[in-house]
Design an enzyme around this catalytic site. Structure first.
Site, PDB file in Angstrom:
ATOM      1  N   VAL A  15       0.826  -1.202   0.000  1.00 13.18           N
ATOM      2  CA  VAL A  15       0.000   0.000   0.000  1.00 13.18           C
ATOM      3  C   VAL A  15       0.867   1.261   0.000  1.00 13.18           C
ATOM      4  CG1 VAL A  15      -1.833   1.259   1.185  1.00 13.18           C
ATOM      5  CG2 VAL A  15      -1.830  -1.242   1.189  1.00 13.18           C
ATOM      6  N   GLY A 136     -11.107  -1.736   1.386  1.00 16.71           N
ATOM      7  CA  GLY A 136     -10.178  -1.361   0.315  1.00 16.71           C
ATOM      8  C   GLY A 136     -10.528  -0.093  -0.409  1.00 16.71           C
ATOM      9  N   GLU A 192      -3.138 -13.180   5.573  1.00 12.54           N
ATOM     10  CA  GLU A 192      -2.320 -12.419   6.516  1.00 12.54           C
ATOM     11  C   GLU A 192      -1.282 -13.366   7.139  1.00 12.54           C
ATOM     12  OE1 GLU A 192      -2.864  -9.175   7.701  1.00 12.54           O
ATOM     13  OE2 GLU A 192      -4.794  -8.682   6.794  1.00 12.54           O
ATOM     14  N   LYS A 207     -13.116  -4.198  10.839  1.00 19.42           N
ATOM     15  CA  LYS A 207     -13.741  -3.229   9.937  1.00 19.42           C
ATOM     16  C   LYS A 207     -15.177  -2.930  10.368  1.00 19.42           C
ATOM     17  CE  LYS A 207     -10.815  -5.094   6.273  1.00 19.42           C
ATOM     18  NZ  LYS A 207     -10.721  -6.122   5.227  1.00 19.42           N
TER      19      LYS A 207
END
Lengths: 428, 428
Positions: A15, A136, A192, A207
Site C-alpha cells: 500500500v 479497500g 495475513e 472493519k
C-alpha cells in the site's frame, strides 16, 4: 491553501509503495483537484535498501516512525505499517500529540484503540482519516460519515474480507473443500501472516467495529462483536444452500436493537440473486440502510496496491482541501457506550442434520422445533449414507435462544447423529 | 462553527417536503454530526396553502424565490424547483451573486449552465452542491469528487433513470410491450411532465454530463452526448438478449478516448449476471473505473422523497461542517473543453434482422459483415414467420463506422426485410 501538503509515510509495503507511486505519477492531477502540491517529506520502513520499484531518493529517511511522525516538515503522518500496537500506535499517538493529521489503513489499531485515539486527535484539533481501513478501494467511510450523514442508520452490513469470499465462492465453483482452498490462498499470498485474522473473521470484524461506530454514534466496540470464521463451512452446506437459492458469505452485520447494539461477523446465507449473493472472489461489498436513503450498496476491490492506495490518497486529498471531521463522524466525547446485544433480532435459519433413518425420526426433530415455537418453511431430505439421512430445514424467523433450545432438545431425542449445523439467513 | 446554518428552501414538492421533514425530525442527530444547528429561515413554493403533511408555520415565506435566495437570514439557498431556466436559474444566480452557497437537485440546470454557474460561484467563493441531481440517494458525486479524487478516471457509466429501468425490467418479467408499461408508469406517476425526459434518455443524459465533467476535468457538455431513448426497444430484443445471456439497459457511458470525450446514453446489452445486468426496477447504479481503484460500483434508489432528501441533506451537512470544494472537483477555469468523440471505441454489437428465408440469404449477410472487417461471435436463426426468418448475430468488437458500412451493404442485398436493429454490448 497554496502551500504544499507535506507527508511522512511510514510503511512501504504494497500500500505504501502504491501511495508513493500515485503521488509521483499523478502530481498534476492531484494539484488540479486539491489546489495544492502534495509532497513527501520523508519515509520510514523496515528496510531502506529494498527495491520497491519506485525511487525514494527525493525523500528524507527515518528509521524510527515516531521520529518521522513528529518531523517539522511533516503535516500529515501516513501510517501504513499495520498492527494494533507497537510502532504504529506509538507513531500515531506522537503525530496526534504534535497536532498533526493522521491517515491510516490500520483497522486493527482503530478497532482496539479508536476511542482513545479519537479523543487524543480531537483534543489537538487533528484529524484521523482511515478510508483504506475498511473495504479497500470502496469509499464507504466517506459515504457513511458524510454522504449519508442525515440518515438514522438502521443496519450496516457487508462482505469485507476478500480472502474469505474468495474461498467460499471458489468452494462452490470448483467443488473443492475448505482446506484445499485455504492452501491455494496461502500460495497466492492472499492470507495475513496470521491466517486466523482472515479466515477467523477477525480482520472483517475490525472493519465492522469502525462502521458501527460511525453508523450508530457508539464507541468502537470490537469486543462486543460475535465472531465466527469460515473454517467450519463445508462444501455440503454450500451445495445445499445453493440448491435452495442461497449462497454462504462471511457477513458482518451491525444493527441497533431495543436492547443495544448487535454486531456479528459470521457465515450467513443470503439470497443467491441479491447484491451480496452475486458477489464473487475478492470483491467487497457494504450495504447501508438508513431511514431516508432506504438502501445503498457499495462494491469494489477489497484489497490490493491500487485500490487501497486510492483510499489512502482520497483521505490525503480531503486533508489537502481542508476538510475536517470528527474521527467517527461526531465528537468522540459524544459517542455512546451501547450495551452489547447478541442475536436479539429473529431470523430464519438453515439447519443441516444427520438423522437416523428410522420411522419417526423426522417427526421427533419437527416436534423439537415446534415445541420451541419454531415453524418450518422448507424441508428436504437428501442422500442416505447407510442408515443416516441428511435433512435440510429452513425455518421461519426465530430468535436464536429458541433455536438453541430446539437444538438441545433434538440432541436428546437420540435420532440426530452429530451436532446439527445452524446458519443464520440474512434478509436483504 | 457554533452558529446555526440557516436555509432558504425553494420548491416544496416531494423532495423539498422530505428535506423539511428530516430537518424537523432529525434535528438532534444533525447537530451531533455537524456541530451546528441546521435551521430553516424561510421557504418558497407555488402554493402556500397546500397541505404538505408538515408544518411550515415556523418559517418565513417568500412568493419570489429570488427574494428568498437573497434574504439576509439565509446562508444556503436550497433550490428544489427544477427546470433548466426560469426561476430556478434566476434564484440560483441571485444566491451565488450574493455569495451564498447553493444546494440543488437540478440536473437540467447544471447540465445546461453548469460551467457559467460554477464560474459565478467560484468568483464569489460560494459552493454549489448537487448530490441529489445524480442517481437519487447514491452518494456518487461525493465518491467521484472526493473519495476517488486521486484516480485518473477511465470510464464512468451507469443506469441513472429509474423509470426506464423499471420499464425494461418489467417488459422482460411480464412479457408486456413498451407501450403497455409506458402507460403503467404514467398511471403510477413515474414519468416527468414531459415523458421524453425519461424515456427519451434526456434526464439520464443530464446526469451523465455532470459525472463526465467531474471524472475527466472537462466542461459540462450535454450537447456532446449521443442520446437514444428506450422507445424502440422491443420485447423481441429483450427476449433474444436474455437467451444469449444479456439484458438491455438504458446505459450512460462516458470515457476519454484518444480523439476526445465520448459520452453516450443509449440502450445497451450488458451481461445478465453483471452488477448492471442484475439491476431491477427503479434502482440506479453507477460504475466508476479509475487507474488505482480499478472498479467501484454504487447502487441505490434513484428517486423518491427519502433518498433524494438524503442526498440534499448530505450536501447541507457538508456545508455545515465547512467543506468547500470547486463545483466540478477542480476550479471551473481549469476545466477543459474536450472535443466530442462519438463511438470511437470498438465494441461488440447485437444485431437483429428479418431475412428472406431463401438459400444464400444468410451468406449474403455474413459476407456484408466480413467485407466490413466484422467477425461473428455467435449467430442464431429464430422463428420463421412465413417467408421471413429472424436472425440474431453477436459480433466481435467492431468500430461503429464499420458496422454502419456493413448495415448499408446488407440493405443492398435485398434479403434483409426491414432495417436491422443494432445494439451495442457494453463490457463490464
Amino acid at each position: 491553501m497554496t502551500q504544499p501538503l507535506r507527508l511522512g509515510i511510514a510503511g512501504l509495503g504494497t500500500v505504501g509503495t502504491g501511495v508513493v507511486k500515485i503521488i509521483r505519477q499523478q502530481a498534476a492531477l492531484l494539484t488540479k483537484r486539491t489546489g495544492r502540491s502534495i509532497q513527501i517529506s520523508a519515509v520510514s520502513a523496515r528496510s531502506r535498501a529494498k527495491d520497491r520499484g519506485v525511487s525514494l531518493s527525493d525523500y528524507g529517511w527515518e528509521d524510527d516512525p515516531v521520529a518521522l511522525a513528529t518531523r517539522d516538515d511533516v503535516d500529515v503522518f501516513v501510517e501504513l505499517m499495520g498492527g494494533a500496537e507497537g510502532s504504529a500506535k506509538a507513531a500515531t499517538e506522537a503525530a496526534l500529540a504534535a497536532g498533526k493529521d493522521v491517515v491510516t489503513a490500520n483497522k486493527a489499531m482503530l478497532a482496539m484503540h479508536g476511542q482513545a485515539l479519537a479523543e487524543l486527535a480531537e483534543s489537538k484539533n487533528a484529524n484521523i482519516r482511515y478510508e483504506a481501513a475498511v473495504a479497500g478501494g470502496i469509499p464507504i467511510i466517506k459515504a457513511l460519515t458524510e454522504g449519508l450523514a442525515a440518515n438514522e442508520i438502521s443496519r450496516v452490513m457487508g462482505v469485507m474480507n476478500g480472502t474469505c469470499n474468495y474461498i467460499l465462492t471458489r468452494m462452490e465453483a470448483t467443488g473443492q473443500g475448505y482446506n484445499v482452498l485455504f492452501d491455494e490462498c496461502a500460495k497466492l499470498g492472499y492470507l495475513e501472516a496470521d491466517p486466523n485474522l482472515d479466515v477467523g473473521g477477525i480482520d472483517a470484524a475490525h472493519k465492522l467495529a469502525l462502521l458501527s461506530s460511525i453508523a450508530f454514534g457508539t464507541k468502537v466496540d470490537f469486543a462486543g462483536i460475535e465472531i465466527e470464521g469460515i473454517q467450519r463451512v463445508t462444501l455440503d452446506d454450500i451445495t445445499h444452500a445453493a440448491d435452495m437459492g442461497y449462497r454462504i458469505k462471511l457477513l458482518g452485520v451491525a444493527q441497533k436493537t431495543g436492547r443495544g447494539l448487535e454486531q456479528r461477523m459470521m457465515p450467513c446465507l443470503v439470497p443467491a440473486q441479491s447484491p451480496l449473493g452475486v458477489l464473487e472472489g475478492g470483491t467487497n461489498m457494504v450495504v447501508v440502510e438508513g431511514h431516508a436513503v432506504e438502501q445503498v450498496v457499495l462494491r469494489g476491490p477489497g484489497a490490493g496496491e491500487g485500490p487501497t492506495a486510492s483510499a489512502v490518497m482520497g483521505d490525503i486529498c480531503d486533508i489537502a482541501r481542508g476538510l475536517r471531521l470528527p474521527v467517527f463522524g461526531q465528537p468522540a466525547a459524544t459517542l455512546e457506550a451501547a450495551p452489547v446485544a447478541q442475536s436479539v433480532l429473529p431470523a430464519p435459519y438453515y439447519l443441516r442434520m444427520a438423522l437416523t433413518d428410522k420411522p419417526g425420526a423426522l417427526a421427533k426433530v419437527a416436534s423439537a422445533l415446534g415445541d420451541a415455537g419454531i415453524s418450518i418453511d422448507r424441508m428436504r431430505q437428501r442422500e442416505h449414507d447407510g442408515d443416516v439421512a441428511t435433512v435440510i430445514i429452513v425455518t421461519h424467523k426465530t430468535a436464536r435462544p429458541a433455536l438453541d433450545e430446539a437444538m438441545t432438545s433434538m440432541d436428546s431425542t437420540g435420532v440426530v447423529q452429530e451436532n446439527p449445523v445452524a446458519i443464520r439467513i440474512e434478509a436483504l
